[in-house]
Motif scaffolding. Structure first.
Motif, PDB file in Angstrom:
ATOM      1  N   ALA A 139       1.006  -1.155   0.000  1.00  0.00           N
ATOM      2  CA  ALA A 139       0.051   0.029   0.038  1.00  0.00           C
ATOM      3  C   ALA A 139       0.966   1.303   0.077  1.00  0.00           C
ATOM      4  O   ALA A 139       0.691   2.145  -0.799  1.00  0.00           O
ATOM      5  CB  ALA A 139      -0.868   0.046   1.232  1.00  0.00           C
ATOM      6  N   THR A 142       2.464   1.478  -3.606  1.00  0.00           N
ATOM      7  CA  THR A 142       1.343   1.971  -4.556  1.00  0.00           C
ATOM      8  C   THR A 142       1.077   3.611  -4.310  1.00  0.00           C
ATOM      9  O   THR A 142       1.007   4.259  -5.222  1.00  0.00           O
ATOM     10  CB  THR A 142       0.280   1.142  -4.302  1.00  0.00           C
ATOM     11  N   LYS A 182      -3.315  10.171   3.868  1.00  0.00           N
ATOM     12  CA  LYS A 182      -4.083  11.252   3.640  1.00  0.00           C
ATOM     13  C   LYS A 182      -3.395  12.525   3.410  1.00  0.00           C
ATOM     14  O   LYS A 182      -3.440  13.458   2.671  1.00  0.00           O
ATOM     15  CB  LYS A 182      -5.506  11.327   4.129  1.00  0.00           C
ATOM     16  N   ARG A 218      -5.300  -3.470   9.141  1.00  0.00           N
ATOM     17  CA  ARG A 218      -6.418  -3.169   8.541  1.00  0.00           C
ATOM     18  C   ARG A 218      -6.840  -1.738   8.774  1.00  0.00           C
ATOM     19  O   ARG A 218      -7.436  -1.150   7.520  1.00  0.00           O
ATOM     20  CB  ARG A 218      -7.889  -4.052   9.032  1.00  0.00           C
ATOM     21  N   LEU A 221      -4.360  -0.082   5.877  1.00  0.00           N
ATOM     22  CA  LEU A 221      -4.889  -0.409   4.725  1.00  0.00           C
ATOM     23  C   LEU A 221      -6.027   0.655   4.288  1.00  0.00           C
ATOM     24  O   LEU A 221      -6.040   1.198   3.182  1.00  0.00           O
ATOM     25  CB  LEU A 221      -5.325  -1.703   4.661  1.00  0.00           C
ATOM     26  N   GLY A 222      -6.978   0.925   5.315  1.00  0.00           N
ATOM     27  CA  GLY A 222      -8.099   1.515   5.196  1.00  0.00           C
ATOM     28  C   GLY A 222      -7.568   3.046   5.164  1.00  0.00           C
ATOM     29  O   GLY A 222      -8.156   3.877   4.149  1.00  0.00           O
ATOM     30  N   HIS A 224      -4.978   4.273   3.550  1.00  0.00           N
ATOM     31  CA  HIS A 224      -4.278   4.229   2.187  1.00  0.00           C
ATOM     32  C   HIS A 224      -5.596   4.434   1.286  1.00  0.00           C
ATOM     33  O   HIS A 224      -5.362   4.995   0.263  1.00  0.00           O
ATOM     34  CB  HIS A 224      -3.386   3.049   1.753  1.00  0.00           C
ATOM     35  N   LEU A 225      -6.521   3.787   1.406  1.00  0.00           N
ATOM     36  CA  LEU A 225      -7.892   3.822   0.595  1.00  0.00           C
ATOM     37  C   LEU A 225      -8.108   5.056   0.546  1.00  0.00           C
ATOM     38  O   LEU A 225      -8.588   5.749  -0.270  1.00  0.00           O
ATOM     39  CB  LEU A 225      -8.828   2.767   0.952  1.00  0.00           C
ATOM     40  N   GLU A 226      -8.334   5.658   1.895  1.00  0.00           N
ATOM     41  CA  GLU A 226      -8.712   6.987   1.770  1.00  0.00           C
ATOM     42  C   GLU A 226      -7.960   8.219   1.395  1.00  0.00           C
ATOM     43  O   GLU A 226      -8.418   8.997   0.649  1.00  0.00           O
ATOM     44  CB  GLU A 226      -9.030   7.346   3.398  1.00  0.00           C
ATOM     45  N   LEU A 228      -6.188   7.213  -1.322  1.00  0.00           N
ATOM     46  CA  LEU A 228      -6.305   7.311  -2.779  1.00  0.00           C
ATOM     47  C   LEU A 228      -7.472   8.263  -3.083  1.00  0.00           C
ATOM     48  O   LEU A 228      -7.645   8.911  -4.274  1.00  0.00           O
ATOM     49  CB  LEU A 228      -6.306   5.882  -3.317  1.00  0.00           C
ATOM     50  N   TYR A 229      -8.583   8.093  -2.283  1.00  0.00           N
ATOM     51  CA  TYR A 229      -9.700   8.886  -2.708  1.00  0.00           C
ATOM     52  C   TYR A 229      -9.408  10.436  -2.687  1.00  0.00           C
ATOM     53  O   TYR A 229      -9.721  11.086  -3.335  1.00  0.00           O
ATOM     54  CB  TYR A 229     -10.635   8.345  -1.849  1.00  0.00           C
TER      55      TYR A 229
END
Length: 252
Positions: A139, A142, A182, A218, A221-222, A224-226, A228-229
């Protein structure tokens, strides 16, 4: 009986603010703060004591640290955010209370910000040669690649030690530090100088990970998803990457 290190002295007009979130770290906090207080002669040490049920807060206060106390657990990232909000220094250095890092290993992060770096990162990538590669490592790589900063490899604001300039704190905002990846997106997209400055091997010093567990996987990882958003919000749905010669309009 636990032997407490010598007292630290918070400077009335600090150049460096060392922020240390802490929860139930009475066994280590004395040694951690002793090193933190030796980072710079013009410094302050801020301990964000959250959810402590032991003597962490008492030891920190007795040593001379500035203690911000909260009865409930906040998590490291929220603790850093609160500590940064209260920091007076032009340089904010973040460390954790569960590992002792020498002042000599911390000083390069301070020196880097003094020389013009806004976000001074630990040049630590984690165990990248293990198979399969840990998802958190993937992550981090990426996100940096998506930001156009592959040179940073797996360096991240999720890892300590890292340091910020006052400018960086003002651009990102203290609240943003509660989700470090973020905040990293904002730092890069807003043109802040983000660099890896020194390597500190923190993986083997982490008590949880050395036992073979990673309870925060977890969560990270969350985060990193935030991140990317957030990147898509700032640079468009493809994060600033071209759609090439694809003509989607012809199939609508």
């Amino acid at each position: 009986m636990r032997e407490e290190p010598v007292s630290i002295r918070n400077h009335p007009d600090p150049l460096v603010s060392v922020v240390v979130p802490a929860m139930n770290e009475a066994e280590r906090i004395g040694a951690v703060l002793a090193q933190a207080g030796a980072v710079h002669p013009q410094s302050e040490v801020i301990v964000v004591a959250n959810g402590c049920r032991d003597q962490t807060e008492t030891i920190a206060a007795r040593m001379g640290a500035r203690v911000l106390s909260f009865p409930e657990p906040l998590g490291h990232d929220v603790g850093r955010s609160i500590g940064a909000r209260e920091a007076k220094g032009g340089i904010i250095l973040f460390i954790d209370s569960d590992m002792v890092i020498s002042a000599e290993e911390l000083k390069p992060f301070v020196y880097a910000v003094q020389s013009g770096v806004d976000v001074a990162l630990n040049n630590y990538n984690g165990p990248i040669h293990r198979q399969p590669v840990h998802r958190v490592i993937l992550a981090k790589f990426t996100l940096n690649s998506m930001l156009g900063r592959s040179d940073l490899m797996g360096a991240s604001m999720t890892a300590i030690p890292h340091a910020l300039s006052r400018k960086a704190l003002e651009v990102m905002g203290a609240e943003a530090l509660s989700v470090p990846p973020k905040a990293m997106v904002t730092a890069v997209c807003r043109g802040l100088r983000v660099e890896t400055v020194h390597s500190v091997e923190v993986g083997k010093r982490n008590p949880g990970r050395s036992a073979g567990a990673d309870p925060l996987e977890r969560l990270v990882l969350g985060d990193h998803l935030e991140a990317l958003y957030e990147l898509a919000m700032q640079r468009g749905p493809r994060g600033g990457f071209s759609d090439g010669e694809r003509r989607r309009d012809l199939v609508r």
